[in-house]
Design a protein around this motif. Structure first.
Motif, PDB file in Angstrom:
ATOM      1  N   GLN A   1     -35.119  27.472 -20.891  1.00  3.80           N
ATOM      2  CA  GLN A   1     -36.363  26.651 -20.957  1.00  3.80           C
ATOM      3  C   GLN A   1     -37.180  28.749 -21.151  1.00  3.80           C
ATOM      4  O   GLN A   1     -38.395  28.959 -21.510  1.00  3.80           O
ATOM      5  CB  GLN A   1     -37.074  26.910 -19.658  1.00  3.80           C
ATOM      6  CG  GLN A   1     -37.001  25.245 -19.017  1.00  3.80           C
ATOM      7  CD  GLN A   1     -35.754  25.091 -18.547  1.00  3.80           C
ATOM      8  OE1 GLN A   1     -35.095  25.797 -18.370  1.00  3.80           O
ATOM      9  NE2 GLN A   1     -36.297  24.035 -17.341  1.00  3.80           N
ATOM     10  N   VAL A   2     -36.488  29.282 -21.382  1.00  2.07           N
ATOM     11  CA  VAL A   2     -37.577  31.168 -21.735  1.00  2.07           C
ATOM     12  C   VAL A   2     -36.396  31.653 -22.491  1.00  2.07           C
ATOM     13  O   VAL A   2     -36.368  33.263 -22.456  1.00  2.07           O
ATOM     14  CB  VAL A   2     -36.461  31.846 -20.275  1.00  2.07           C
ATOM     15  CG1 VAL A   2     -38.006  31.527 -19.618  1.00  2.07           C
ATOM     16  CG2 VAL A   2     -35.592  31.546 -19.660  1.00  2.07           C
ATOM     17  N   ASN A   3     -36.127  30.914 -24.006  1.00  7.58           N
ATOM     18  CA  ASN A   3     -35.179  31.004 -24.935  1.00  7.58           C
ATOM     19  C   ASN A   3     -36.085  31.983 -25.199  1.00  7.58           C
ATOM     20  O   ASN A   3     -37.390  31.249 -26.259  1.00  7.58           O
ATOM     21  CB  ASN A   3     -34.911  30.142 -25.825  1.00  7.58           C
ATOM     22  CG  ASN A   3     -33.483  30.262 -26.780  1.00  7.58           C
ATOM     23  OD1 ASN A   3     -34.111  31.134 -27.505  1.00  7.58           O
ATOM     24  ND2 ASN A   3     -32.653  29.624 -26.736  1.00  7.58           N
TER      25      ASN A   3
ATOM     26  N   GLY B   1     -39.857  29.774 -16.314  1.00  7.08           N
ATOM     27  CA  GLY B   1     -38.410  28.354 -16.508  1.00  7.08           C
ATOM     28  C   GLY B   1     -37.482  29.336 -16.290  1.00  7.08           C
ATOM     29  O   GLY B   1     -36.115  28.835 -16.035  1.00  7.08           O
TER      30      GLY B   1
ATOM     31  N   TRP C   1     -26.844  33.488 -17.739  1.00  8.49           N
ATOM     32  CA  TRP C   1     -28.194  33.612 -17.077  1.00  8.49           C
ATOM     33  C   TRP C   1     -29.351  33.521 -17.445  1.00  8.49           C
ATOM     34  O   TRP C   1     -30.599  33.683 -17.075  1.00  8.49           O
ATOM     35  CB  TRP C   1     -27.912  35.377 -16.058  1.00  8.49           C
ATOM     36  CG  TRP C   1     -27.798  36.325 -16.920  1.00  8.49           C
ATOM     37  CD1 TRP C   1     -26.778  36.275 -18.145  1.00  8.49           C
ATOM     38  CD2 TRP C   1     -29.082  36.520 -18.070  1.00  8.49           C
ATOM     39  NE1 TRP C   1     -27.563  37.584 -18.621  1.00  8.49           N
ATOM     40  CE2 TRP C   1     -28.902  37.845 -18.910  1.00  8.49           C
ATOM     41  CE3 TRP C   1     -30.666  36.889 -17.938  1.00  8.49           C
ATOM     42  CZ2 TRP C   1     -29.676  38.421 -19.215  1.00  8.49           C
ATOM     43  CZ3 TRP C   1     -31.577  37.709 -18.230  1.00  8.49           C
ATOM     44  CH2 TRP C   1     -31.143  38.933 -19.492  1.00  8.49           C
TER      45      TRP C   1
ATOM     46  N   PRO D   1     -31.811  30.347 -19.101  1.00  8.80           N
ATOM     47  CA  PRO D   1     -31.845  29.136 -19.100  1.00  8.80           C
ATOM     48  C   PRO D   1     -32.843  28.626 -19.824  1.00  8.80           C
ATOM     49  O   PRO D   1     -32.799  29.340 -20.988  1.00  8.80           O
ATOM     50  CB  PRO D   1     -33.039  28.831 -17.791  1.00  8.80           C
ATOM     51  CG  PRO D   1     -33.520  29.758 -17.207  1.00  8.80           C
ATOM     52  CD  PRO D   1     -32.501  31.442 -17.462  1.00  8.80           C
TER      53      PRO D   1
ATOM     54  N   GLN E   1     -38.648  30.541 -28.025  1.00 10.04           N
ATOM     55  CA  GLN E   1     -39.380  29.934 -28.677  1.00 10.04           C
ATOM     56  C   GLN E   1     -40.612  31.034 -28.212  1.00 10.04           C
ATOM     57  O   GLN E   1     -42.044  30.587 -27.150  1.00 10.04           O
ATOM     58  CB  GLN E   1     -39.143  29.207 -27.413  1.00 10.04           C
ATOM     59  CG  GLN E   1     -38.337  28.018 -27.843  1.00 10.04           C
ATOM     60  CD  GLN E   1     -38.366  27.321 -26.360  1.00 10.04           C
ATOM     61  OE1 GLN E   1     -38.704  27.376 -25.341  1.00 10.04           O
ATOM     62  NE2 GLN E   1     -37.410  26.082 -26.986  1.00 10.04           N
ATOM     63  N   LEU E   2     -41.071  31.996 -28.058  1.00  7.73           N
ATOM     64  CA  LEU E   2     -41.941  32.685 -27.475  1.00  7.73           C
ATOM     65  C   LEU E   2     -42.867  33.533 -27.961  1.00  7.73           C
ATOM     66  O   LEU E   2     -42.720  34.755 -28.367  1.00  7.73           O
ATOM     67  CB  LEU E   2     -41.128  34.922 -26.899  1.00  7.73           C
ATOM     68  CG  LEU E   2     -40.174  34.317 -25.878  1.00  7.73           C
ATOM     69  CD1 LEU E   2     -40.042  35.655 -25.467  1.00  7.73           C
ATOM     70  CD2 LEU E   2     -41.529  33.947 -24.042  1.00  7.73           C
ATOM     71  N   GLN E   3     -43.298  32.657 -28.809  1.00  7.43           N
ATOM     72  CA  GLN E   3     -44.408  32.983 -30.287  1.00  7.43           C
ATOM     73  C   GLN E   3     -45.798  33.317 -29.659  1.00  7.43           C
ATOM     74  O   GLN E   3     -46.094  34.313 -30.247  1.00  7.43           O
ATOM     75  CB  GLN E   3     -44.882  31.587 -31.354  1.00  7.43           C
ATOM     76  CG  GLN E   3     -43.439  31.606 -32.335  1.00  7.43           C
ATOM     77  CD  GLN E   3     -42.720  30.425 -32.129  1.00  7.43           C
ATOM     78  OE1 GLN E   3     -42.025  30.236 -30.545  1.00  7.43           O
ATOM     79  NE2 GLN E   3     -41.845  29.893 -32.943  1.00  7.43           N
TER      80      GLN E   3
ATOM     81  N   ASP F   1     -47.551  32.541 -22.061  1.00  5.88           N
ATOM     82  CA  ASP F   1     -45.561  32.420 -21.951  1.00  5.88           C
ATOM     83  C   ASP F   1     -44.960  33.358 -20.848  1.00  5.88           C
ATOM     84  O   ASP F   1     -44.037  33.281 -20.180  1.00  5.88           O
ATOM     85  CB  ASP F   1     -45.590  33.437 -23.470  1.00  5.88           C
ATOM     86  CG  ASP F   1     -45.045  32.260 -24.437  1.00  5.88           C
ATOM     87  OD1 ASP F   1     -44.559  31.151 -24.159  1.00  5.88           O
ATOM     88  OD2 ASP F   1     -44.151  32.855 -25.166  1.00  5.88           O
TER      89      ASP F   1
ATOM     90  N   ARG G   1     -44.383  30.619 -18.117  1.00  2.87           N
ATOM     91  CA  ARG G   1     -43.577  29.444 -18.785  1.00  2.87           C
ATOM     92  C   ARG G   1     -42.484  30.286 -18.355  1.00  2.87           C
ATOM     93  O   ARG G   1     -41.121  30.162 -18.056  1.00  2.87           O
ATOM     94  CB  ARG G   1     -43.492  28.662 -19.830  1.00  2.87           C
ATOM     95  CG  ARG G   1     -43.064  28.531 -20.344  1.00  2.87           C
ATOM     96  CD  ARG G   1     -42.716  28.069 -21.894  1.00  2.87           C
ATOM     97  NE  ARG G   1     -42.969  29.066 -22.598  1.00  2.87           N
ATOM     98  CZ  ARG G   1     -41.411  29.631 -23.716  1.00  2.87           C
ATOM     99  NH1 ARG G   1     -40.835  28.616 -22.609  1.00  2.87           N
ATOM    100  NH2 ARG G   1     -41.362  30.315 -24.455  1.00  2.87           N
TER     101      ARG G   1
END
Lengths: 603, 337
Positions: A523-525, B128, A519, A521, A528-530, B121, B124
């Motif tokens: 794009q929201v891994n 996302g 659930w 996606p 990558q939330l640096q 973010d 995003r």
């Protein structure tokens, strides 16, 4: 802050001695680290648990906490030395022998620690918010990258195909121009002129510079954008406009002498830079004539020379960027440094000949140190680890030197001048602190640290491209400084360690762990939330603990001024002096944090 | 190449620059108003603006199958963007800036940078979760057509535009009209109403304004609300203009708009508009330099490609800050000890 609240009862008891605890912690965490990176154990039944990236990050963090505790806790000196040096010089390389990525991580941490220490001088000590700091890092990286890679051969080829004027005269002209520019610059710095003389000098200089450019354009067919009429107009149109506005002001009776002299200084500085470019060009041509054997860049033994050159280059760029912008302060300075940092990145992207544009430069050589390789081989490191181990030791030494320089600078006259400027510019100026000079030194010092680390970074990655130096990197370094505490050296190193661990281990670990959850996606891994993490660090620290995790005493007093104000008026200076139990709070680097573990917020 | 082809080209560049400039002007107003009352560069404004753009995208996307009039959709998008961006800006002020009102100057500035990163973010992630990263606007059909194309019977205007060789799309005209309306309304609110008077009083001297019975916190919130609403409008307009954007694309127009605010004189409302228009034209000029080089046959102009257009704004910013930090229409303020 109870630690600095003068109404709090005075502490008489020193912090408990924790020698035993420290050594115990060291042994336990070292064992954990070594065990979790041991191939035999990893391949055993526990392997799957130990391979968990989050767990690994925790183990590494615990281990690194050793060094922090050795610094913070009160313990016997031998225990501190054992834990500090033992962790960095013995256990970490030992664990790195089993798992190369650990060495890599340590190098990254130390590179960022050096960057953060550099930015700390600019932001933490001198109070100049620089958002384009990574530009200096880029300068250092490209200084080595251009020469020690196949790019250099391309450059030589280009120089051979577009010889322009012969080497000798170009060199002579370059040297003369450079020296003339520098002499003029110094001359203007030292002399007083009346307004009429200032007018004559400025106009004459502008005219001669224009003529120089115009003649130079036809003599030296450099075939490069640097010499083009576009540059000519970019320089001279604003210059003429500015001169005209000054003339109008002068007509109205305003005092313009200082502006004119400033302009003359800028022009002579420009001449110096042009001369330098010519010299480089001439040397380039000279080397081009004996280009054999340079296809993959210059001899790696030049690495040591280039360490010095990259420091110089970054410092010069720091001064060049600093000169025009330093009369601005606060938010304007922040945004203009941000802009200039981006300009450098755009230039790196567009000067294809030198930087290969967005493709980046690769492969970049590292130093050749045969004796070190044999030593590493003797110690049981495999062939491919020699190079990383060498870089590890190198960055360790460089960070130690940088730290030493920082501490010494901080206690020196110039360090006190920085702090004075940060606290109150007008008052500092009134007390005789030369503003521009002091700020420039801050810029140049901070830049030089970034320069040397940029070069090591280039050697380590063997690949650099403009994308490695974007604004986001600057903000990352800023968040390290903020997290640890502006102006506090141990704090800044702690900040660099925490942020780098988050960035390189914990976030990717989280990303890996959640990669298979349907659930979420792609794009929201969370890997990558640096931005979110950096932003949260900046906001949370500023709101909750603006002095940072390992604060600097003076900074605490400053930021919590409101809370202390009543007491100040009632007890005079006792609040400030009583805080540290010593008379040393005026020089923050000396503040004896080891005895004051109540303010060490990391526990 | 002769003048007859060069002239319409230049006219088009300038008109295109002005269209872009109006968007910058409205974003710049958001910066300049906040700076006026708090002396703080609201770094998060670029994300407030992108939030507006994202809201606009969502409205157009949701309403795309609906056969309603395109202008009504635009109105809904604008209102939604104004409300959400304005509310967001007020929220940011309340949570992040108000507790730091009396802190040293660097502190709120760093917080603003942090808020900006967080919002990037968050946006995003929100998009996302629906599996999107780059958002492409689905505009109503009538917005994409040419303004006053031949045979549409819009009389003299179309003829005039054709004569001088201007090539405008309907969405460009909408953009200019919306921008002008919001500028007029803003001008009225700031200069003619009690609210505007109170805001100006707070901007001049917060303490004295408080003594006169003005609730300065409320006025600062109102300023953030207005600034955020303008950000929302500009977001939708920018989205319509460029077509595709993502959560990170606020940075660049934000910086350009900030340059515009500084160019015009930060804190000055007409200055922000003037600065925005100027920057728009300058940027457009730089970005067509290579084409111009083709036209005039200059080798050197040809080498200036589009990527320098971003640099153009920075260079303007640097020059302005060095030589005239107060901007074109700003008032100088000497620092008091």
């Amino acid at each position: 802050m109870t630690a600095v609240n003068p109404t709090a009862p005075k502490r008489t008891l020193p912090a408990p001695d924790r020698t035993f605890l420290l050594v115990l912690f060291f042994i336990v965490t070292s064992a954990l680290l070594l065990a979790s990176h041991n191939q035999d154990i990893l391949n055993g039944p526990l392997g799957n648990v130990l391979r968990n990236p989050i767990l690994e990050a925790v183990v590494v963090s615990l281990f690194l906490a050793n060094v922090l505790f050795a610094y913070l806790w009160r313990a016997a000196p031998w225990a501190k030395a054992l834990v500090g040096l033992g962790s960095l010089l013995f256990v970490l390389p030992l664990a790195g022998r089993a798992d190369t990525s650990l060495l890599d991580l340590s190098i990254q941490i130390m590179i960022f620690a050096a960057l953060a220490l550099g930015l700390n001088i600019v932001v933490g000590l001198a109070g100049l918010l620089d958002l384009g700091y990574v530009a200096f890092f880029a300068v250092g990286a490209y200084t080595w990258g251009v020469f020690a890679s196949p790019r250099f051969a391309e450059l030589l080829k280009f120089a051979n195909e577009n010889p322009g004027a012969a080497g000798g005269p170009t060199l002579l002209l370059g040297v003369v121009t450079m020296l003339a520019g520098l002499c003029l610059y110094v001359w203007f710095q030292r002399r007083q002129f009346d307004t009429r003389a200032a007018w004559i000098i400025t106009v004459a200089l502008s005219a001669s510079l224009f003529a120089w450019f115009w003649i130079g354009r036809s003599i030296f067919t450099l075939g490069e954008q640097l010499w083009s009429p576009t540059v000519l107009w970019l320089i001279f149109v604003p210059l003429i406009i500015y001169l005209v506005t000054l003339a109008v002001k002068h007509q109205r009776g305003a005092e313009v002498r200082n502006d004119l002299l400033g302009l003359s200084r800028i022009i002579s500085g420009l001449a110096g830079v042009v001369g330098l470019i010519l010299v480089i060009r001439a040397i380039n041509l000279f080397i081009a004539s004996r280009a054999a054997g340079l296809e993959s860049g210059i001899d790696p033994n030049f690495f040591w020379l280039f360490l010095a050159i990259s420091v110089l280059a970054a410092a010069i760029v720091g001064v060049l960027i600093g000169l025009p912008v330093l009369k601005l302060k606060g938010d304007y300075l922040a945004i203009i440094t941000l802009g200039l940092g981006e300009v450098i990145r755009v230039l790196a992207n567009n000067l294809d000949l030198y930087t290969a544009g967005s493709q980046g430069i690769t492969p970049i050589k590292s130093a050749a140190v045969p004796w070190f390789n044999s030593l590493a081989g003797f110690l049981g490191f495999t062939e491919d680890q020699h190079y990383l181990l060498f870089l590890y030791v190198l960055v360790l030494v460089v960070v130690a030197i940088i730290l030493l320089v920082n501490v010494r600078l901080d206690r020196s006259r110039i360090g006190r001048a920085w702090i004075a400027i940060r606290d109150d510019e007008v008052a500092a100026q009134a007390m005789g602190v030369p503003l521009v000079q002091t700020k420039l030194i801050a810029f140049a010092t901070g830049a030089s640290f970034a320069g040397v680390m940029g070069m090591i970074f280039a050697a380590k990655q063997t690949f650099i491209s403009p994308e490695s130096f974007n604004l986001f990197q600057s903000i990352g370094v800023l968040s390290m400084v903020i997290l640890g505490g502006m102006g506090s050296f141990p704090g800044v190193i702690l900040g660099a360690t925490v942020v780098t661990l988050l960035n390189l281990r914990i976030l990717p670990g989280l990303g890996e762990a959640t990669a298979n959850i349907s659930w979420i996606p792609q794009q929201v891994n969370p890997g990558q939330l640096q931005r979110l993490v950096f932003g949260a660090i900046l906001v949370a620290i500023m709101l909750l603990r603006p002095e940072g995790l390992l604060p600097n005493k003076r900074r605490v007093l400053e930021l919590h001024h409101d809370e202390n104000q009543e007491d100040d008026s009632a007890e005079g200076n006792a609040g400030a002096l009583g805080a540290g139990n010593t008379g040393d709070v005026y020089s923050p680097g000396k503040a004896p944090i080891k005895e004051d573990d109540r303010s060490g917020g990391a526990k | 190449m002769d003048l007859a082809t060069l002239l319409p080209f230049l006219v088009n560049v300038i008109v295109g620059g002005l269209v872009l400039g109006f968007v910058y002007a409205i974003i710049a107003l958001g910066y300049t108003m906040v700076y006026g009352v708090l002396q703080l560069i609201n770094f998060a404004h670029s994300e407030v603006f992108v939030t507006g753009a994202v809201v606009g995208f969502e409205v157009f996307r949701i309403l795309a199958p609906n056969p309603m009039n395109g202008y009504l959709k635009l109105l809904i998008a604008l209102v939604a963007a104004m409300v959400i961006s304005g509310g967001l800006n007020v929220l940011i002020e309340r949570l992040a800036y108000r507790p730091l009102r009396n802190a040293p100057k660097l502190v709120p500035l760093i917080t603003a940078i942090g808020v900006s990163l967080i919002l990037q973010d968050v946006l995003r992630v929100i998009e996302g979760f629906q599996g999107r990263f780059d958002l492409t606007y689905t505009l109503p059909d009538e917005f994409g057509s040419k303004f006053c194309a031949a045979g549409t019977g819009c009389g003299g205007v179309g003829d005039f535009l054709r004569t001088i060789g201007v090539d405008l799309q309907v969405k460009d005209v909408i953009l200019i009209v919306v921008a002008l309306i919001s500028l007029t309304v803003l001008n009225y609110v700031v200069n003619r109403t009690r609210l505007g008077k109170a805001i100006r009083a707070v901007a001049q001297d917060r303490v004295t304004a408080g003594l006169m019975g003005i609730d300065s916190n409320l006025m600062i919130s109102a300023t953030f609300l207005i600034g955020g609403a303008l950000g929302g409008i500009s977001g939708v307009l920018y989205g319509m203009k460029v077509g595709t954007l993502n959560a990170y694309s606020g940075f660049e127009p934000g910086l350009v708009a900030f340059t515009a605010a500084v160019l015009g004189g930060i804190g000055s409302i007409p200055g922000a508009v003037l600065g925005g228009l100027l920057i728009g034209v300058i940027q457009k000029l730089v970005s067509v330099m290579s084409v111009l080089g083709e036209v005039v046959g200059s080798e050197n102009l040809k080498t200036i490609d589009d990527s320098y257009s971003k640099m153009g704004a920075f260079v303007v910013l640097v020059l302005i800050l060095i030589f005239k930090p107060t901007g074109l229409l700003g008032k100088s303020n000497t620092e008091k000890v």
